[in-house]
Design a protein around this motif. Sequence first.
Motif, PDB file in Angstrom:
ATOM      1  N   GLN A 168      27.670 134.743  81.339  1.00  0.00           N
ATOM      2  CA  GLN A 168      28.270 133.493  81.833  1.00  0.00           C
ATOM      3  C   GLN A 168      27.983 132.325  80.877  1.00  0.00           C
ATOM      4  OE1 GLN A 168      30.303 135.055  84.758  1.00  0.00           O
ATOM      5  NE2 GLN A 168      30.040 132.883  85.135  1.00  0.00           N
ATOM      6  N   GLY A 169      28.192 132.588  79.577  1.00  0.00           N
ATOM      7  CA  GLY A 169      28.083 131.515  78.596  1.00  0.00           C
ATOM      8  C   GLY A 169      26.684 131.241  78.070  1.00  0.00           C
ATOM      9  N   GLU A 170      25.685 131.983  78.583  1.00  0.00           N
ATOM     10  CA  GLU A 170      24.319 131.782  78.095  1.00  0.00           C
ATOM     11  C   GLU A 170      23.893 132.971  77.231  1.00  0.00           C
ATOM     12  OE1 GLU A 170      21.317 131.452  81.199  1.00  0.00           O
ATOM     13  OE2 GLU A 170      19.729 131.973  79.773  1.00  0.00           O
ATOM     14  N   HIS A 192      29.686 139.382  80.921  1.00  0.00           N
ATOM     15  CA  HIS A 192      28.598 139.689  79.991  1.00  0.00           C
ATOM     16  C   HIS A 192      29.076 140.548  78.831  1.00  0.00           C
ATOM     17  CE1 HIS A 192      28.799 142.954  82.898  1.00  0.00           C
ATOM     18  NE2 HIS A 192      28.292 143.749  81.968  1.00  0.00           N
ATOM     19  N   GLY A 193      28.510 140.248  77.658  1.00  0.00           N
ATOM     20  CA  GLY A 193      28.765 141.028  76.447  1.00  0.00           C
ATOM     21  C   GLY A 193      27.494 140.975  75.630  1.00  0.00           C
ATOM     22  N   HIS A 194      27.450 141.765  74.566  1.00  0.00           N
ATOM     23  CA  HIS A 194      26.225 141.790  73.762  1.00  0.00           C
ATOM     24  C   HIS A 194      26.549 141.595  72.283  1.00  0.00           C
ATOM     25  CE1 HIS A 194      24.965 143.637  77.478  1.00  0.00           C
ATOM     26  NE2 HIS A 194      25.658 144.740  77.232  1.00  0.00           N
ATOM     27  N   GLY A 195      25.592 141.030  71.560  1.00  0.00           N
ATOM     28  CA  GLY A 195      25.743 140.860  70.109  1.00  0.00           C
ATOM     29  C   GLY A 195      24.393 140.999  69.449  1.00  0.00           C
ATOM     30  N   SER A 236      28.424 128.513  76.154  1.00  0.00           N
ATOM     31  CA  SER A 236      28.744 127.234  76.769  1.00  0.00           C
ATOM     32  C   SER A 236      27.476 126.576  77.323  1.00  0.00           C
ATOM     33  CB  SER A 236      29.784 127.426  77.889  1.00  0.00           C
ATOM     34  OG  SER A 236      29.275 128.337  78.840  1.00  0.00           O
ATOM     35  N   LEU A 237      26.346 127.239  77.172  1.00  0.00           N
ATOM     36  CA  LEU A 237      25.044 126.726  77.619  1.00  0.00           C
ATOM     37  C   LEU A 237      24.068 126.860  76.448  1.00  0.00           C
ATOM     38  CD1 LEU A 237      24.827 128.506  81.098  1.00  0.00           C
ATOM     39  CD2 LEU A 237      24.939 126.030  80.760  1.00  0.00           C
TER      40      LEU A 237
END
Length: 370
Positions: free
Chosen positions: A135-137, A155-158, A195-196
Amino acid sequence: MAEKNDFFKSKEVQDFNQVLAKYHLGPLWNAIPDLMHKEPTPEAIPYIWKWETLQKVLMEAKEIFTPDRGGERRAIYLQNPGLLNRQPWGWGSTTQTMYAAVQLILPGETAPSHRHTQSALRFIMEGSGAYSIVQGERIFMEKGDFLTTPKGLWHGHGHLGDGPMIWMDCLDIPSIYAIGGTFFETYPERIEQPSLPDDYSSKRYAGGMVRPIADRVPKVAPLGSFKWQQTKNALDSLSQFEPDPFDGYAVEYLNPSTGKTANPTIAAWMQLFPAGFRSKAHRHTSSTIYHVFRGSGYSVINGVQFHWEKGDYFVIPNWAWHEHVVTSTEEAYLFSVSDRPIMEKFEVQREESYTSNQGHQEVTKEFVAV
Ligand code: GTQ
Ligand code: FE2
């Protein structure tokens, strides 16, 4: 009993069963012994997956599968041998209610953002520099951290660091599948943008058990990651007192705005067993998946000895007797997940301690892992 079985096998009954089946009907008198046993008879069996094997297949998967090519995560799940004949396509799972996997991400890779009605959690095994964006964090992951991603959150990962990053995933996939509650959506872009501020939620909770006043209002996941150092401090301090005879020193990851488990359907614990610790045996309705974070020892599950060491995963099915013994000269830290919140919601959570033989099972054999 013999008489009863003979009756069920009689030609008259068998023929009538066939007649009923034609109309899509079934005779309760035939089904009830299988459906309502005296006590739980889980299909999942006690089992252990050795880290050596998991690491080997993850390294092989690195060559074969990339998130770019397959559009998915490089995750390999723990398939319980007792659960192979399930729908869909003979899909197993780790217990009847929970799916667990190990996931590997390499530097520069991204795993696409999505959201689903399954609740997820992660426990970080190895590496640093990777993040999960929830959620943007961006939540940066370090060894021993616990991350929670309850249902419905993007959610996604990098991975911005060096070297492979490996963690454990646990989701309530089998439970959500069983109740027909599956929804899944991909994010409009490959991966959500921040976004956070980075690590916003763990920074808001740097003090532990004091809560920002805005979180008096219940939130889904006000704290997205529980840092290892805080968990370890809690356990080390607890360990100056008497351990629980069954669970040693144990803490549970909570949602600080509700006081309930961090995930609605999966409880997550971290346990500390001092060197030489030997628990007493008990059993409970909830099933558990253990991950050995540090130390080595063995557990006796329904009389069978399972030797474990760092990195291993093992399953304690519902209602199975179990006790733990630490054999390493150092203490052991065990991370675990359980379906206890589900059992509690259905009001079928029960617990029983093993009373004979001073609370210890007779070891009948040693389990040999493949
Ligand atoms: O990382 O979002 O192992 O959605 C299974 C399903 C991981 C994830 C899994 C998932 C994820
Ligand atoms: Fe997911």
